[in-house]
Design an enzyme around this catalytic site. Structure first.
Site, mmCIF file in Angstrom:
data_model
loop_
_atom_site.group_PDB
_atom_site.id
_atom_site.type_symbol
_atom_site.label_atom_id
_atom_site.label_comp_id
_atom_site.label_asym_id
_atom_site.label_seq_id
_atom_site.Cartn_x
_atom_site.Cartn_y
_atom_site.Cartn_z
ATOM 1 C CD GLU A 147 10.332 -2.765 6.824
ATOM 2 O OE1 GLU A 147 9.440 -3.633 6.818
ATOM 3 O OE2 GLU A 147 10.632 -2.099 5.829
ATOM 4 C CD GLU A 189 9.981 -4.864 -8.523
ATOM 5 O OE1 GLU A 189 9.851 -3.918 -7.745
ATOM 6 O OE2 GLU A 189 9.049 -5.631 -8.823
ATOM 7 C CD GLU A 224 12.663 -5.392 -5.178
ATOM 8 O OE1 GLU A 224 13.229 -4.923 -4.172
ATOM 9 O OE2 GLU A 224 13.260 -5.583 -6.264
ATOM 10 C CG LEU A 225 11.088 -9.771 0.551
ATOM 11 C CD1 LEU A 225 11.629 -11.068 1.116
ATOM 12 C CD2 LEU A 225 9.585 -9.894 0.286
ATOM 13 N NE ARG A 272 9.913 -1.399 -7.692
ATOM 14 C CZ ARG A 272 10.487 -1.133 -6.521
ATOM 15 N NH1 ARG A 272 11.221 -0.055 -6.355
ATOM 16 N NH2 ARG A 272 10.337 -1.943 -5.497
ATOM 17 C CE LYS A 331 -3.045 -9.384 -2.516
ATOM 18 N NZ LYS A 331 -3.633 -8.156 -1.967
ATOM 19 C CB CYS A 365 11.099 -0.987 1.611
ATOM 20 S SG CYS A 365 11.227 -0.304 -0.049
ATOM 21 N N GLY A 425 6.515 -6.461 -0.493
ATOM 22 C CA GLY A 425 5.816 -6.404 0.788
ATOM 23 C C GLY A 425 6.751 -6.799 1.905
ATOM 24 C CD1 TRP A 465 -0.075 -1.503 3.134
ATOM 25 C CD2 TRP A 465 0.633 0.627 3.289
ATOM 26 N NE1 TRP A 465 0.731 -1.397 4.247
ATOM 27 C CE2 TRP A 465 1.176 -0.098 4.367
ATOM 28 C CE3 TRP A 465 0.935 1.980 3.187
ATOM 29 C CZ2 TRP A 465 2.018 0.472 5.328
ATOM 30 C CZ3 TRP A 465 1.774 2.558 4.136
ATOM 31 C CH2 TRP A 465 2.302 1.808 5.194
ATOM 32 C CB ALA A 492 -2.033 -3.220 -0.443
ATOM 33 C CB SER A 506 13.701 5.252 -5.584
ATOM 34 O OG SER A 506 13.633 4.654 -4.321
HETATM 35 P P1 NAD Z 1 2.458 -6.916 3.523
HETATM 36 O O1 NAD Z 1 3.508 -7.949 3.380
HETATM 37 O O2 NAD Z 1 1.549 -6.990 4.694
HETATM 38 O O3 NAD Z 1 1.509 -6.924 2.253
HETATM 39 C C1 NAD Z 1 2.017 -6.811 0.953
HETATM 40 C C2 NAD Z 1 1.039 -7.423 -0.007
HETATM 41 O O4 NAD Z 1 0.953 -8.818 0.272
HETATM 42 C C3 NAD Z 1 -0.388 -6.879 0.113
HETATM 43 O O5 NAD Z 1 -0.948 -6.827 -1.170
HETATM 44 C C4 NAD Z 1 -1.072 -7.940 0.955
HETATM 45 O O6 NAD Z 1 -2.466 -7.983 0.770
HETATM 46 C C5 NAD Z 1 -0.398 -9.183 0.416
HETATM 47 N N1 NAD Z 1 -0.496 -10.350 1.303
HETATM 48 C C6 NAD Z 1 -0.528 -10.385 2.648
HETATM 49 N N2 NAD Z 1 -0.646 -11.668 3.071
HETATM 50 C C7 NAD Z 1 -0.676 -12.448 1.955
HETATM 51 C C8 NAD Z 1 -0.802 -13.850 1.726
HETATM 52 N N3 NAD Z 1 -0.902 -14.717 2.729
HETATM 53 N N4 NAD Z 1 -0.794 -14.289 0.449
HETATM 54 C C9 NAD Z 1 -0.692 -13.418 -0.582
HETATM 55 N N5 NAD Z 1 -0.580 -12.083 -0.433
HETATM 56 C C10 NAD Z 1 -0.578 -11.602 0.830
HETATM 57 O O7 NAD Z 1 3.185 -5.525 3.434
HETATM 58 P P2 NAD Z 1 2.549 -4.063 3.482
HETATM 59 O O8 NAD Z 1 2.247 -3.739 4.910
HETATM 60 O O9 NAD Z 1 1.455 -3.901 2.472
HETATM 61 O O10 NAD Z 1 3.783 -3.193 2.938
HETATM 62 C C11 NAD Z 1 4.812 -2.827 3.750
HETATM 63 C C12 NAD Z 1 5.989 -3.761 3.571
HETATM 64 O O11 NAD Z 1 6.401 -3.755 2.206
HETATM 65 C C13 NAD Z 1 7.206 -3.307 4.350
HETATM 66 O O12 NAD Z 1 7.841 -4.413 4.922
HETATM 67 C C14 NAD Z 1 8.085 -2.675 3.281
HETATM 68 O O13 NAD Z 1 9.448 -2.646 3.607
HETATM 69 C C15 NAD Z 1 7.801 -3.535 2.119
HETATM 70 N N6 NAD Z 1 8.139 -2.835 0.872
HETATM 71 C C16 NAD Z 1 9.248 -3.254 0.190
HETATM 72 C C17 NAD Z 1 9.616 -2.599 -0.975
HETATM 73 C C18 NAD Z 1 10.828 -3.032 -1.735
HETATM 74 O O14 NAD Z 1 10.917 -2.669 -2.899
HETATM 75 N N7 NAD Z 1 11.757 -3.776 -1.163
HETATM 76 C C19 NAD Z 1 8.846 -1.532 -1.454
HETATM 77 C C20 NAD Z 1 7.725 -1.135 -0.732
HETATM 78 C C21 NAD Z 1 7.385 -1.820 0.436
#
Ligand code: NAD
Length: 479
Positions: free
Chosen positions: A382, A459, A251-252, A160, A175, A285, A229, A151, A177, A442
């Site tokens: 984080e 990416e 990308e975590l 991206r 899919k 992130c 995520g 999100w 957020a 970025s």
């Molecule tokens: P999140 O992991 O909770 O959710 C990310 C996505 O995964 C959402 O679309 C969510 O609905 C989905 N998701 C959650 N559980 C799932 C499941 N069991 N199966 C499939 N999909 C599922 O993360 P968030 O709170 O939305 O975003 C914040 C996180 O994202 C932070 O950890 C941040 O560092 C990371 N992030 C990383 C980058 C990068 O490029 N490395 C960029 C942006 C955000």
């Protein structure tokens, strides 16, 4: 945006969820419901997958120039609609309008970049060392992809992934957020308008991510997962992808060190800190999570940073002059409050901020903490909020060891005026990206990604398209 779609986008058509379910989208500045969007279940996901699978073969055969031009048109439409898209993003995500406009430009740039890459997919022809065989190398799309986005950058995290997938000739199920589905739906509408054929991109908005995604990952028809995520969800999805040996890009999360040496230009360091910490209210992130400042300059750095942070205006992102919008939701804000309370309990000094205001919305003030105890929870979590945590160090080896003492390795920031030290320290940091005397790394033309538990793959940049391509090697004897 009154005409923003709120249904699922499957096979080029806007449809309701099969069971009619919907979910609310909230405005984090007020806590009020903005609208409802379709809430997909496993049946809808299957239909989206089928549409992507059906479209794949023909899409893979399209001329690279045709794919390139669709991306280019979509880039132009996004730029034309910057204001509309920025308002939409601010309403569902909270970031101030100026930042939302910045994200729209950043997001669009991925389409322009990959429109240029679509026509540069290369192959090769070589005589092998034995002289009796030739090798013909071609590159082809990996196949239908599942794209899962977070999100915090609702538009850019989509472009991206969609940009390189379209350029490579892959079809997709996206899919987004659940907090920020509207930007992705608006993006799908733009791509349709730009001429993307039906079924190439399908969007399923859902509150039931696990139920929707797991069958696709295990089913064997999705050939690639691109996920952005948290590390915890990434680990779960890697395990699910193992069954059908799905290719993955991850990308975590991050835990970025921000290192200020005694020979740094403190003006640059404070400017850099403001960007590395405050971009997206700290919900990035790439956000600087741990500020390591040389003992001899720590007090001055803390004083200047607190002055700058304290001058920022907090409020709804749509209001003029606001620098810091609300955090994404109550849970996000509660986490920041807990991390600050823990650090203060362990002896941190609050230089500015530190208390969430009363009233509606998920606001948290820009906060600077000094003398943070290394055992504080925010050192290995984080923060995802506008909180700068400062620790001191005495020498180079020590700070490198401490900066690397984390399972994450996305990005690091180094501030020093010494060229040798800048290169030496950057090379020793266990991260995928380094900002040298800058708080922003970025860029669509650069490979974005991390090492260790921050992810797999890159990416953007020249290599971004590789994640969506496979090699095929033809062995041809020389006769
Ligand atoms: P999140 O992991 O909770 O959710 C990310 C996505 O995964 C959402 O679309 C969510 O609905 C989905 N998701 C959650 N559980 C799932 C499941 N069991 N199966 C499939 N999909 C599922 O993360 P968030 O709170 O939305 O975003 C914040 C996180 O994202 C932070 O950890 C941040 O560092 C990371 N992030 C990383 C980058 C990068 O490029 N490395 C960029 C942006 C955000």
């Amino acid at each position: 945006m009154t005409d923003t779609p709120t249904q699922l986008f499957i096979g080029g058509a806007w449809v309701d969820a099969a069971d009619g379910a919907t979910m609310p989208v909230d405005d984090p500045a007020t806590g009020e419901i903005l609208c409802h969007v379709a809430d997909a279940g496993p049946k809808d996901a299957k239909l989206a997958e089928e549409a992507a699978v059906r479209a794949q073969e023909e899409w893979a055969r399209t001329a690279p120039r045709a794919r390139s031009e669709i991306l280019r048109r979509a880039y132009e439409i996004i730029i034309e609609r910057t204001d509309e898209l920025a308002h939409l993003m601010t309403s569902e995500m909270g970031k101030p309008l100026a930042e939302a406009r910045g994200e729209v430009a950043y997001a669009a740039e991925f389409f322009r970049w990959f429109s240029e890459e679509a026509v540069r997919i290369d192959g090769g022809l070589a005589t092998l060392p034995d002289g009796r065989n030739r090798m013909l190398l071609s590159r082809r799309p990996v196949g239908p992809c599942l794209l899962i986005t977070p999100w915090n950058f609702p538009l850019a995290m989509g472009t991206r992934k969609i940009g390189p997938a379209v350029a490579a000739g892959c079809t997709m199920v996206l899919k987004p957020a659940p907090q920020t589905p509207l930007s992705s739906l608006a993006l799908a509408a733009i791509l349709k308008e730009a001429g993307l054929p039906d079924g190439v991109l399908n969007v399923v908005t859902t509150s039931r991510a696990g139920e929707v995604c797991e069958p696709l990952l295990r089913g064997g028809r999705i050939r690639k997962l691109s996920f952005t995520g948290s590390t915890a969800v990434g680990q779960l999805l890697l395990a699910q992808s193992a069954q059908a040996v799905v290719r993955t890009s991850m990308e975590l999360g991050g835990n970025a060190p921000f290192v200020v040496f005694e020979d740094a230009d403190l003006d640059k360091a404070v400017d850099g800190a403001m960007v590395a910490k405050m971009r997206n209210m700290g919900e990035a992130c790439t956000a600087a999570n741990r500020f390591f400042v040389h003992r001899s300059v720590a007090a001055e750095f803390g004083r200047r940073l607190a002055e700058r942070m304290g001058a920022l205006v907090v409020g709804p992102g749509t209001r003029d002059g606001v620098d810091v919008g609300p955090l994404i939701d109550k849970r996000g804000r509660a986490k920041v409050e807990e991390l600050v309370a823990d650090a203060v309990e362990r002896g941190a000094q609050v230089l500015v901020g530190g208390h969430a205001p009363e009233g509606p919305g998920c606001f948290y003030p820009p906060t600077v903490l000094a003398d943070v105890d290394p055992g504080s929870r925010l050192m290995d979590t984080e923060i995802f909020g506008p909180v700068a945590a400062i620790l001191t160090f005495d020498d180079e080896d020590e700070v490198i060891r401490r900066a690397n003492d984390t399972p994450w390795g996305l990005v690091g920031y180094v501030f020093t005026e010494g060229l040798d030290r800048a290169l030496r320290v950057s090379e020793r940091l266990e991260v995928g990206m380094v900002g040298l005397n800058t708080g922003l790394v970025s860029n669509p033309a650069a490979p974005f990604g991390g090492v260790k538990q921050s992810g797999l793959g890159r990416e953007g940049g020249r290599v971004g398209i590789d994640e969506f391509l496979e090699y095929q090697y033809l062995a041809v004897p020389v006769r």
